[in-house]
Design a protein around this motif. Sequence first.
Motif, PDB file in Angstrom:
ATOM      1  N   SER A   4       0.842  -1.183   0.000  1.00  0.00           N
ATOM      2  CA  SER A   4       0.000   0.000   0.000  1.00  0.00           C
ATOM      3  C   SER A   4       0.881   1.239   0.000  1.00  0.00           C
ATOM      4  O   SER A   4       1.975   1.236   0.539  1.00  0.00           O
ATOM      5  CB  SER A   4      -0.885  -0.024   1.251  1.00  0.00           C
ATOM      6  OG  SER A   4      -1.579   1.183   1.386  1.00  0.00           O
ATOM      7  N   SER A   5       0.394   2.307  -0.602  1.00  0.00           N
ATOM      8  CA  SER A   5       1.144   3.563  -0.597  1.00  0.00           C
ATOM      9  C   SER A   5       0.914   4.317   0.712  1.00  0.00           C
ATOM     10  O   SER A   5       1.619   5.264   1.020  1.00  0.00           O
ATOM     11  CB  SER A   5       0.732   4.429  -1.787  1.00  0.00           C
ATOM     12  OG  SER A   5      -0.646   4.716  -1.719  1.00  0.00           O
ATOM     13  N   GLU A   6      -0.063   3.884   1.474  1.00  0.00           N
ATOM     14  CA  GLU A   6      -0.392   4.506   2.754  1.00  0.00           C
ATOM     15  C   GLU A   6       0.611   4.062   3.820  1.00  0.00           C
ATOM     16  O   GLU A   6       1.040   2.915   3.857  1.00  0.00           O
ATOM     17  CB  GLU A   6      -1.814   4.060   3.109  1.00  0.00           C
ATOM     18  CG  GLU A   6      -2.260   4.317   4.492  1.00  0.00           C
ATOM     19  CD  GLU A   6      -3.621   3.681   4.761  1.00  0.00           C
ATOM     20  OE1 GLU A   6      -4.096   3.865   5.872  1.00  0.00           O
ATOM     21  OE2 GLU A   6      -4.175   3.009   3.879  1.00  0.00           O
ATOM     22  N   THR A   7       0.995   4.964   4.703  1.00  0.00           N
ATOM     23  CA  THR A   7       1.927   4.664   5.789  1.00  0.00           C
ATOM     24  C   THR A   7       1.177   3.985   6.934  1.00  0.00           C
ATOM     25  O   THR A   7       0.043   4.315   7.217  1.00  0.00           O
ATOM     26  CB  THR A   7       2.576   5.965   6.303  1.00  0.00           C
ATOM     27  OG1 THR A   7       3.265   6.583   5.227  1.00  0.00           O
ATOM     28  CG2 THR A   7       3.555   5.685   7.417  1.00  0.00           C
ATOM     29  N   ARG A  89       1.594  -1.896   4.715  1.00  0.00           N
ATOM     30  CA  ARG A  89       1.926  -0.475   4.813  1.00  0.00           C
ATOM     31  C   ARG A  89       3.303  -0.313   5.459  1.00  0.00           C
ATOM     32  O   ARG A  89       3.612  -0.971   6.453  1.00  0.00           O
ATOM     33  CB  ARG A  89       0.879   0.254   5.648  1.00  0.00           C
ATOM     34  CG  ARG A  89      -0.519   0.132   5.059  1.00  0.00           C
ATOM     35  CD  ARG A  89      -1.559   0.648   6.002  1.00  0.00           C
ATOM     36  NE  ARG A  89      -1.565  -0.187   7.212  1.00  0.00           N
ATOM     37  CZ  ARG A  89      -2.534  -0.178   8.116  1.00  0.00           C
ATOM     38  NH1 ARG A  89      -3.559   0.625   7.973  1.00  0.00           N
ATOM     39  NH2 ARG A  89      -2.478  -0.954   9.175  1.00  0.00           N
TER      40      ARG A  89
END
Length: 97
Positions: A4-7, A89
């Motif tokens: 995922s590009s989300e942290t 993530r």
Amino acid sequence: MQHSSETSPKSYGVAIMLCGIFGVMGIHHFYLEDWLHGLADVGLLILAIGFAAQGMVGLALLVIVLDGLHTLIIFYYLIIEKWRDGKGRPILMQSNP
């Protein structure tokens, strides 16, 4: 594992501390919601205890050393911010603006 590009909302510092202190037990994996990795670490610890209880100290030490090496690798990847939580993530050190 999906990426995922989300942290990750999980704390970088807490993950580092849990890995450094309780790494062989896999507590950091449970914190990061990486259940299979956590269960594998707990399983290795139980296996080592079982070997030791049966008097197979050499096998117990071998399992603990392998689990310790695994923990060092994960610790390294956490420090360089290349490890991901159970949802894919990245766990990053957050900088406050």
